[in-house]
Design a protein around this motif. Structure first.
Motif, PDB file in Angstrom:
ATOM      1  N   LEU A  92       0.830  -1.192   0.000  1.00  0.00           N
ATOM      2  CA  LEU A  92       0.000   0.000   0.000  1.00  0.00           C
ATOM      3  C   LEU A  92       0.869   1.248   0.000  1.00  0.00           C
ATOM      4  CD1 LEU A  92      -2.825   1.378   0.478  1.00  0.00           C
ATOM      5  CD2 LEU A  92      -2.275   1.257   2.906  1.00  0.00           C
ATOM      6  N   CYS A  93       0.560   2.154  -0.904  1.00  0.00           N
ATOM      7  CA  CYS A  93       1.214   3.458  -0.933  1.00  0.00           C
ATOM      8  C   CYS A  93       0.266   4.468  -0.308  1.00  0.00           C
ATOM      9  CB  CYS A  93       1.513   3.841  -2.383  1.00  0.00           C
ATOM     10  SG  CYS A  93       2.269   5.460  -2.556  1.00  0.00           S
ATOM     11  N   ALA A  94       0.802   5.398   0.478  1.00  0.00           N
ATOM     12  CA  ALA A  94      -0.003   6.433   1.117  1.00  0.00           C
ATOM     13  C   ALA A  94       0.763   7.744   1.090  1.00  0.00           C
ATOM     14  CB  ALA A  94      -0.321   6.029   2.558  1.00  0.00           C
ATOM     15  N   TRP A  95       0.039   8.837   1.325  1.00  0.00           N
ATOM     16  CA  TRP A  95       0.687  10.145   1.354  1.00  0.00           C
ATOM     17  C   TRP A  95       0.046  11.011   2.427  1.00  0.00           C
ATOM     18  CZ3 TRP A  95      -1.394  15.028   0.407  1.00  0.00           C
ATOM     19  CH2 TRP A  95      -2.708  15.042  -0.064  1.00  0.00           C
ATOM     20  N   SER A  96       0.790  12.011   2.850  1.00  0.00           N
ATOM     21  CA  SER A  96       0.259  13.028   3.756  1.00  0.00           C
ATOM     22  C   SER A  96       0.922  14.349   3.406  1.00  0.00           C
ATOM     23  CB  SER A  96       0.513  12.656   5.221  1.00  0.00           C
ATOM     24  OG  SER A  96       1.899  12.675   5.502  1.00  0.00           O
ATOM     25  N   LEU A  97       0.339  15.437   3.885  1.00  0.00           N
ATOM     26  CA  LEU A  97       0.919  16.751   3.621  1.00  0.00           C
ATOM     27  C   LEU A  97       2.203  16.926   4.414  1.00  0.00           C
ATOM     28  CD1 LEU A  97      -2.229  19.038   3.710  1.00  0.00           C
ATOM     29  CD2 LEU A  97      -0.936  18.310   1.709  1.00  0.00           C
ATOM     30  N   THR A  98       3.156  17.625   3.840  1.00  0.00           N
ATOM     31  CA  THR A  98       4.396  17.958   4.522  1.00  0.00           C
ATOM     32  C   THR A  98       4.331  19.429   4.909  1.00  0.00           C
ATOM     33  OG1 THR A  98       5.623  16.348   3.224  1.00  0.00           O
ATOM     34  CG2 THR A  98       6.908  18.063   4.326  1.00  0.00           C
ATOM     35  N   LEU A  99       4.419  19.713   6.202  1.00  0.00           N
ATOM     36  CA  LEU A  99       4.424  21.093   6.670  1.00  0.00           C
ATOM     37  C   LEU A  99       5.860  21.543   6.885  1.00  0.00           C
ATOM     38  CD1 LEU A  99       1.530  20.943   9.274  1.00  0.00           C
ATOM     39  CD2 LEU A  99       1.439  21.723   6.905  1.00  0.00           C
ATOM     40  N   SER A 100       6.203  22.680   6.356  1.00  0.00           N
ATOM     41  CA  SER A 100       7.562  23.207   6.484  1.00  0.00           C
ATOM     42  C   SER A 100       7.550  24.487   7.307  1.00  0.00           C
ATOM     43  CB  SER A 100       8.158  23.498   5.108  1.00  0.00           C
ATOM     44  OG  SER A 100       8.233  22.320   4.352  1.00  0.00           O
ATOM     45  N   TRP A 101       8.385  24.545   8.317  1.00  0.00           N
ATOM     46  CA  TRP A 101       8.521  25.732   9.156  1.00  0.00           C
ATOM     47  C   TRP A 101       9.996  26.087   9.245  1.00  0.00           C
ATOM     48  CZ3 TRP A 101       4.122  28.082  10.654  1.00  0.00           C
ATOM     49  CH2 TRP A 101       2.949  27.330  10.613  1.00  0.00           C
ATOM     50  N   VAL A 102      10.291  27.350   9.139  1.00  0.00           N
ATOM     51  CA  VAL A 102      11.682  27.788   9.200  1.00  0.00           C
ATOM     52  C   VAL A 102      11.864  28.650  10.443  1.00  0.00           C
ATOM     53  CG1 VAL A 102      13.502  29.058   8.032  1.00  0.00           C
ATOM     54  CG2 VAL A 102      11.848  27.738   6.686  1.00  0.00           C
ATOM     55  N   GLY A 103      12.774  28.256  11.314  1.00  0.00           N
ATOM     56  CA  GLY A 103      13.140  29.086  12.447  1.00  0.00           C
ATOM     57  C   GLY A 103      12.136  29.110  13.582  1.00  0.00           C
ATOM     58  N   GLN A 104      11.204  28.182  13.606  1.00  0.00           N
ATOM     59  CA  GLN A 104      10.263  28.149  14.721  1.00  0.00           C
ATOM     60  C   GLN A 104       9.703  26.744  14.889  1.00  0.00           C
ATOM     61  OE1 GLN A 104       7.250  30.978  13.640  1.00  0.00           O
ATOM     62  NE2 GLN A 104       6.062  29.520  12.498  1.00  0.00           N
ATOM     63  N   THR A 105       9.170  26.504  16.057  1.00  0.00           N
ATOM     64  CA  THR A 105       8.516  25.236  16.334  1.00  0.00           C
ATOM     65  C   THR A 105       7.020  25.500  16.415  1.00  0.00           C
ATOM     66  OG1 THR A 105      10.416  24.450  17.573  1.00  0.00           O
ATOM     67  CG2 THR A 105       8.322  23.320  17.966  1.00  0.00           C
ATOM     68  N   SER A 106       6.238  24.653  15.810  1.00  0.00           N
ATOM     69  CA  SER A 106       4.797  24.856  15.797  1.00  0.00           C
ATOM     70  C   SER A 106       4.117  23.650  16.430  1.00  0.00           C
ATOM     71  CB  SER A 106       4.328  25.033  14.361  1.00  0.00           C
ATOM     72  OG  SER A 106       2.977  25.359  14.339  1.00  0.00           O
ATOM     73  N   VAL A 107       3.151  23.927  17.300  1.00  0.00           N
ATOM     74  CA  VAL A 107       2.429  22.863  17.991  1.00  0.00           C
ATOM     75  C   VAL A 107       0.947  23.156  17.891  1.00  0.00           C
ATOM     76  CG1 VAL A 107       2.019  21.722  20.205  1.00  0.00           C
ATOM     77  CG2 VAL A 107       4.324  22.524  19.623  1.00  0.00           C
ATOM     78  N   GLN A 108       0.146  22.129  17.578  1.00  0.00           N
ATOM     79  CA  GLN A 108      -1.295  22.304  17.581  1.00  0.00           C
ATOM     80  C   GLN A 108      -1.819  21.983  18.970  1.00  0.00           C
ATOM     81  OE1 GLN A 108      -3.081  19.985  14.502  1.00  0.00           O
ATOM     82  NE2 GLN A 108      -2.661  21.521  12.944  1.00  0.00           N
ATOM     83  N   LYS A 109      -2.664  22.881  19.498  1.00  0.00           N
ATOM     84  CA  LYS A 109      -3.162  22.705  20.855  1.00  0.00           C
ATOM     85  C   LYS A 109      -4.585  23.220  20.954  1.00  0.00           C
ATOM     86  CE  LYS A 109      -1.971  23.852  25.632  1.00  0.00           C
ATOM     87  NZ  LYS A 109      -1.053  24.566  26.489  1.00  0.00           N
ATOM     88  N   LEU A 110      -5.474  22.445  21.580  1.00  0.00           N
ATOM     89  CA  LEU A 110      -6.834  22.883  21.809  1.00  0.00           C
ATOM     90  C   LEU A 110      -6.900  23.698  23.082  1.00  0.00           C
ATOM     91  CD1 LEU A 110      -8.830  19.638  20.961  1.00  0.00           C
ATOM     92  CD2 LEU A 110      -8.735  21.727  19.622  1.00  0.00           C
ATOM     93  N   HIS A 111      -7.699  24.751  23.072  1.00  0.00           N
ATOM     94  CA  HIS A 111      -7.903  25.554  24.276  1.00  0.00           C
ATOM     95  C   HIS A 111      -8.641  24.695  25.301  1.00  0.00           C
ATOM     96  CE1 HIS A 111      -9.354  28.684  26.937  1.00  0.00           C
ATOM     97  NE2 HIS A 111      -8.424  29.484  26.408  1.00  0.00           N
ATOM     98  N   PRO A 112      -8.175  24.630  26.568  1.00  0.00           N
ATOM     99  CA  PRO A 112      -8.758  23.713  27.552  1.00  0.00           C
ATOM    100  C   PRO A 112     -10.210  24.015  27.903  1.00  0.00           C
ATOM    101  CG  PRO A 112      -7.170  25.194  28.588  1.00  0.00           C
ATOM    102  CD  PRO A 112      -7.056  25.402  27.108  1.00  0.00           C
ATOM    103  N   HIS A 113     -10.669  25.270  27.728  1.00  0.00           N
ATOM    104  CA  HIS A 113     -12.033  25.626  28.112  1.00  0.00           C
ATOM    105  C   HIS A 113     -13.021  25.478  26.963  1.00  0.00           C
ATOM    106  CE1 HIS A 113     -10.468  26.926  31.908  1.00  0.00           C
ATOM    107  NE2 HIS A 113      -9.626  27.757  31.309  1.00  0.00           N
TER     108      HIS A 113
END
Length: 123
Positions: A92-113
């Motif tokens: 099986l071949c699969a793909w996903s998007l590649t996200l590129s960030w330069v000079g920073q770290t990115s994190v996805q986070k849900l607001h707790p409230h």
């Protein structure tokens, strides 16, 4: 937004032990996708064989008696020079998007409230 498509060729293949094999995967409608090759043996779970984050970034370079190549951005080829009996399975071949960030770290986070709020990008 353009539609993304993935095409794997050939859809089925019967090969003799000791013969070469080449399977081709093509992704269209996106640029610089991350590409993957998996194998599932009869009655087993999916096993990741190869992943590729770019044309010159394939991990691992070789696995068992297989190798992968990425001659073009959306093309990923799985090949073997000499098939073995234990190479039978579902590939099986699969793909996903590649996200590129330069000079920073990115994190996805849900607001707790707000549990149903869309994810936001935070530094």
């Amino acid at each position: 937004v353009r539609a993304q498509t993935i095409h794997q060729w050939p859809p089925t293949k019967v090969q003799r032990v000791g013969s070469p094999l080449s399977l081709e995967c093509t992704v269209k409608g996106t640029s610089n996708p991350t590409l993957y090759w998996y194998r599932q043996e009869a009655g087993g779970s999916l096993q990741l064989f190869f992943s590729s984050f770019g044309a010159d970034q394939i991990d691992p370079k070789e696995f068992q008696n297989f190798e992968a190549s990425r001659p073009q951005d959306g093309q990923f080829i799985l090949s073997s020079k000499k098939l073995q009996l234990n190479n039978s399975g579902f590939y099986l071949c699969a793909w996903s998007l590649t996200l590129s960030w330069v000079g920073q770290t990115s994190v996805q986070k849900l607001h707790p409230h707000h549990p149903f709020q869309k994810p936001s990008l935070r530094d």
